[in-house]
Design an enzyme around this catalytic site. Structure first.
Site, PDB file in Angstrom:
ATOM      1  NE  ARG A  39      -4.338  -1.261   0.170  1.00  0.00           N
ATOM      2  CZ  ARG A  39      -4.562  -2.291  -0.641  1.00  0.00           C
ATOM      3  NH1 ARG A  39      -3.649  -2.658  -1.528  1.00  0.00           N
ATOM      4  NH2 ARG A  39      -5.697  -2.960  -0.597  1.00  0.00           N
ATOM      5  CD  GLU A  60      -3.147   3.528  -5.168  1.00  0.00           C
ATOM      6  OE1 GLU A  60      -4.188   2.901  -5.423  1.00  0.00           O
ATOM      7  OE2 GLU A  60      -2.127   2.999  -4.700  1.00  0.00           O
ATOM      8  CG  HIS A  62      -3.757  -0.436  -6.798  1.00  0.00           C
ATOM      9  ND1 HIS A  62      -3.976   0.203  -5.602  1.00  0.00           N
ATOM     10  CD2 HIS A  62      -3.842  -1.755  -6.529  1.00  0.00           C
ATOM     11  CE1 HIS A  62      -4.188  -0.688  -4.646  1.00  0.00           C
ATOM     12  NE2 HIS A  62      -4.114  -1.901  -5.196  1.00  0.00           N
TER      13      HIS A  62
HETATM   14  N1  LIG Z   1      -0.945  -4.011  -5.437  1.00  0.00           N
HETATM   15  C1  LIG Z   1      -2.057  -4.739  -5.390  1.00  0.00           C
HETATM   16  O1  LIG Z   1      -2.878  -4.739  -6.293  1.00  0.00           O
HETATM   17  C2  LIG Z   1      -2.284  -5.614  -4.199  1.00  0.00           C
HETATM   18  C3  LIG Z   1      -3.007  -6.804  -4.380  1.00  0.00           C
HETATM   19  C4  LIG Z   1      -3.202  -7.607  -3.276  1.00  0.00           C
HETATM   20  C5  LIG Z   1      -2.709  -7.240  -2.032  1.00  0.00           C
HETATM   21  N2  LIG Z   1      -2.049  -6.080  -1.886  1.00  0.00           N
HETATM   22  C6  LIG Z   1      -1.535  -5.689  -0.581  1.00  0.00           C
HETATM   23  O2  LIG Z   1      -0.703  -6.727  -0.099  1.00  0.00           O
HETATM   24  C7  LIG Z   1      -0.997  -6.978   1.258  1.00  0.00           C
HETATM   25  C8  LIG Z   1      -0.580  -8.378   1.633  1.00  0.00           C
HETATM   26  O3  LIG Z   1      -1.429  -9.344   1.070  1.00  0.00           O
HETATM   27  P1  LIG Z   1      -1.287 -10.890   1.492  1.00  0.00           P
HETATM   28  O4  LIG Z   1      -2.417 -11.628   0.884  1.00  0.00           O
HETATM   29  O5  LIG Z   1       0.100 -11.359   1.240  1.00  0.00           O
HETATM   30  O6  LIG Z   1      -1.536 -10.730   3.066  1.00  0.00           O
HETATM   31  P2  LIG Z   1      -0.994 -11.651   4.244  1.00  0.00           P
HETATM   32  O7  LIG Z   1      -1.831 -11.290   5.425  1.00  0.00           O
HETATM   33  O8  LIG Z   1      -0.933 -13.069   3.825  1.00  0.00           O
HETATM   34  O9  LIG Z   1       0.507 -11.133   4.456  1.00  0.00           O
HETATM   35  C9  LIG Z   1       0.843  -9.969   5.097  1.00  0.00           C
HETATM   36  C10 LIG Z   1       2.163 -10.193   5.815  1.00  0.00           C
HETATM   37  O10 LIG Z   1       2.610  -8.961   6.372  1.00  0.00           O
HETATM   38  C11 LIG Z   1       3.112  -9.227   7.677  1.00  0.00           C
HETATM   39  N3  LIG Z   1       3.060  -8.017   8.490  1.00  0.00           N
HETATM   40  C12 LIG Z   1       1.970  -7.324   8.883  1.00  0.00           C
HETATM   41  N4  LIG Z   1       2.341  -6.264   9.614  1.00  0.00           N
HETATM   42  C13 LIG Z   1       3.698  -6.307   9.680  1.00  0.00           C
HETATM   43  C14 LIG Z   1       4.675  -5.492  10.292  1.00  0.00           C
HETATM   44  N5  LIG Z   1       4.324  -4.425  10.998  1.00  0.00           N
HETATM   45  N6  LIG Z   1       5.977  -5.817  10.130  1.00  0.00           N
HETATM   46  C15 LIG Z   1       6.342  -6.903   9.414  1.00  0.00           C
HETATM   47  N7  LIG Z   1       5.459  -7.713   8.806  1.00  0.00           N
HETATM   48  C16 LIG Z   1       4.155  -7.425   8.949  1.00  0.00           C
HETATM   49  C17 LIG Z   1       2.202 -10.319   8.211  1.00  0.00           C
HETATM   50  O11 LIG Z   1       2.825 -10.986   9.275  1.00  0.00           O
HETATM   51  C18 LIG Z   1       2.064 -11.181   6.971  1.00  0.00           C
HETATM   52  O12 LIG Z   1       3.126 -12.081   6.875  1.00  0.00           O
HETATM   53  C19 LIG Z   1      -2.492  -6.672   1.368  1.00  0.00           C
HETATM   54  O13 LIG Z   1      -2.868  -6.359   2.691  1.00  0.00           O
HETATM   55  C20 LIG Z   1      -2.650  -5.489   0.436  1.00  0.00           C
HETATM   56  O14 LIG Z   1      -2.429  -4.286   1.138  1.00  0.00           O
HETATM   57  C21 LIG Z   1      -1.829  -5.250  -2.947  1.00  0.00           C
HETATM   58  O1  LIG Z   2      -5.968  -5.451  -1.736  1.00  0.00           O
HETATM   59  C1  LIG Z   2      -6.208  -5.824  -2.884  1.00  0.00           C
HETATM   60  O2  LIG Z   2      -6.857  -6.854  -3.141  1.00  0.00           O
HETATM   61  C2  LIG Z   2      -5.714  -5.041  -4.058  1.00  0.00           C
HETATM   62  O3  LIG Z   2      -4.952  -3.952  -3.670  1.00  0.00           O
HETATM   63  C3  LIG Z   2      -6.812  -4.632  -4.963  1.00  0.00           C
HETATM   64  O4  LIG Z   2      -7.514  -3.572  -4.389  1.00  0.00           O
END
Ligand SMILES: NC(=O)c1ccc[n+]([C@@H]2O[C@H](COP(=O)([O-])OP(=O)(O)OC[C@H]3O[C@@H](n4cnc5c(N)ncnc54)[C@H](O)[C@@H]3O)[C@@H](O)[C@H]2O)c1
Ligand SMILES: O=C(O)[C@H](O)CO
Length: 324
Positions: free
Chosen positions: A237, A266, A285
């Site tokens: 993010r 964004e 994004h």
């Molecule tokens: N760019 C995009 O389109 C897109 C798409 C999907 C997800 N995302 C972002 O990616 C993030 C992660 O998705 P995911 O499915 O892998 O989630 P997830 O919950 O499986 O993984 C998140 C990881 O971050 C770690 N974490 C949380 N807070 C932390 C901290 N303070 N210090 C260190 N590690 C920390 C958690 O322990 C976990 O391992 C989502 O929350 C979202 O914000 C972005």
């Molecule tokens: O969190 C997510 O799934 C992606 O950022 C799409 O919004």
């Protein structure tokens, strides 16, 4: 009588039909106060809310006294006031897993395009600048066998580690709240503190959720710790990074380049200094934005809302503790 819901995102026709067999659906373009006022009765009687990318805060919840479940078409849920939902015992459903592999592909695309300057040199070809054999001013840097650091070893971090390890022979460092046994056993990933990761990685890849704890986790001090040759990737993010500090680090040569899918604001404002830097690949994004994955996310969110309003919270529920 079917429960009423508000839908604030377009859905494929078949999924809309599926939704309409379970619910009376009011479709709105967004959740802005004027839209809510225009459909005040529908918001007042809705038991469910389905959509994505809009703020769901206590001001909105006040207009929705019957609300029992929200379902976001995303895995990230930082635009929801979870405390306010919990206080009202409103369920929050999200779409993990279905997008994991696609987002990891996007991150690898950012790694490759930043290192090999794919976007920049392709633009030069289109501009007619490829008029003789290319010189060193067109060269990039290698990706294979370089060290890749992952901040946030969750579902997407793990899928990125798999690509980097098997596809590119890259040693992997990671930082997360706890050790990840699978990453260590399958991809020989090495856990380290954030400072070590920043100092030792050739590619620093961030895929953290946005929380109070992670806001501006990466700023001036962290960019100064990175190698001057480091490439910084963010697909988590935008506000996890202090963007002004990132711009400064790129302008001053404290880091080599950046590949970004997310931004503090964004859509990215057209006058953002990031857009005038040749060493930045900026994407709108698109982490999960393929036809297949966006369909799967929408389907997952529809099923999640049906489940939640039937009291089923075994999967994809952020706050199952509030279920009665
Ligand atoms: N760019 C995009 O389109 C897109 C798409 C999907 C997800 N995302 C972002 O990616 C993030 C992660 O998705 P995911 O499915 O892998 O989630 P997830 O919950 O499986 O993984 C998140 C990881 O971050 C770690 N974490 C949380 N807070 C932390 C901290 N303070 N210090 C260190 N590690 C920390 C958690 O322990 C976990 O391992 C989502 O929350 C979202 O914000 C972005
Ligand atoms: O969190 C997510 O799934 C992606 O950022 C799409 O919004």
């Amino acid at each position: 009588m079917k429960p009423s819901i508000i839908l604030y995102k377009a859905l494929p026709d078949d999924l809309l039909q599926r939704l309409e067999t379970h619910f009376t659906v009011t479709r709105v373009a967004n959740l802005k106060p004027e839209t809510v006022a225009q459909h005040a009765d529908a918001f007042a009687s809705a038991q469910g809310l389905l959509g994505s990318s809009e703020k769901v805060d206590s001001e909105l919840l006040e207009k929705m006294p019957q609300l029992r479940a929200t379902s976001t078409i995303s895995v990230g849920y930082d635009n929801f006031d979870v405390d306010a939902l919990n206080a009202r015992k409103i369920l929050l459903m999200h779409t993990p897993t279905v997008l994991t592999e696609t987002v990891a592909d996007t991150m690898m695309a950012l790694v490759l395009s930043s290192a090999r300057r794919v976007v920049e040199v392709a633009e030069r070809v289109k501009a007619g600048e490829w008029t003789s054999g290319i010189g060193a001013d067109w060269f990039g840097i290698d990706v294979h066998h370089k060290t890749l650091g992952i901040i946030g070893m969750g579902r997407i971090g793990l899928a990125l580690a798999q690509r980097a390890h098997f596809g590119f022979g890259m040693p992997i460092l990671y930082n997360a709240r706890r050790h990840h046994t699978e990453a260590e056993e399958r991809f020989q990933a090495r856990y380290c503190d954030l400072e070590t990761l920043l100092k030792e990685s050739d590619f620093v890849c961030l895929v953290l959720p946005l929380t109070d704890e992670t806001h501006h986790l990466i700023g001036k001090a962290q960019f100064e710790m990175m190698k001057k040759s480091a490439i910084f990737i963010n697909a988590g993010r935008g506000p996890v990074v202090d963007e002004a500090a990132l711009v400064e680090a790129l302008q001053n040569g404290e880091i080599h380049a950046a590949g970004l899918d997310v931004f503090e604001q964004e859509p990215l404002p057209v006058d953002s200094p990031l857009l005038s830097l040749p060493n930045v690949v900026a994407l709108p994004h698109i982490g999960s934005a393929t036809h297949e994955t966006r369909y799967n996310m929408a389907e997952c969110a529809v099923e999640n809302l049906i489940d939640a309003l039937n009291g089923k919270v075994e999967k994809n529920c952020v706050n199952p503790q509030v279920a009665s």
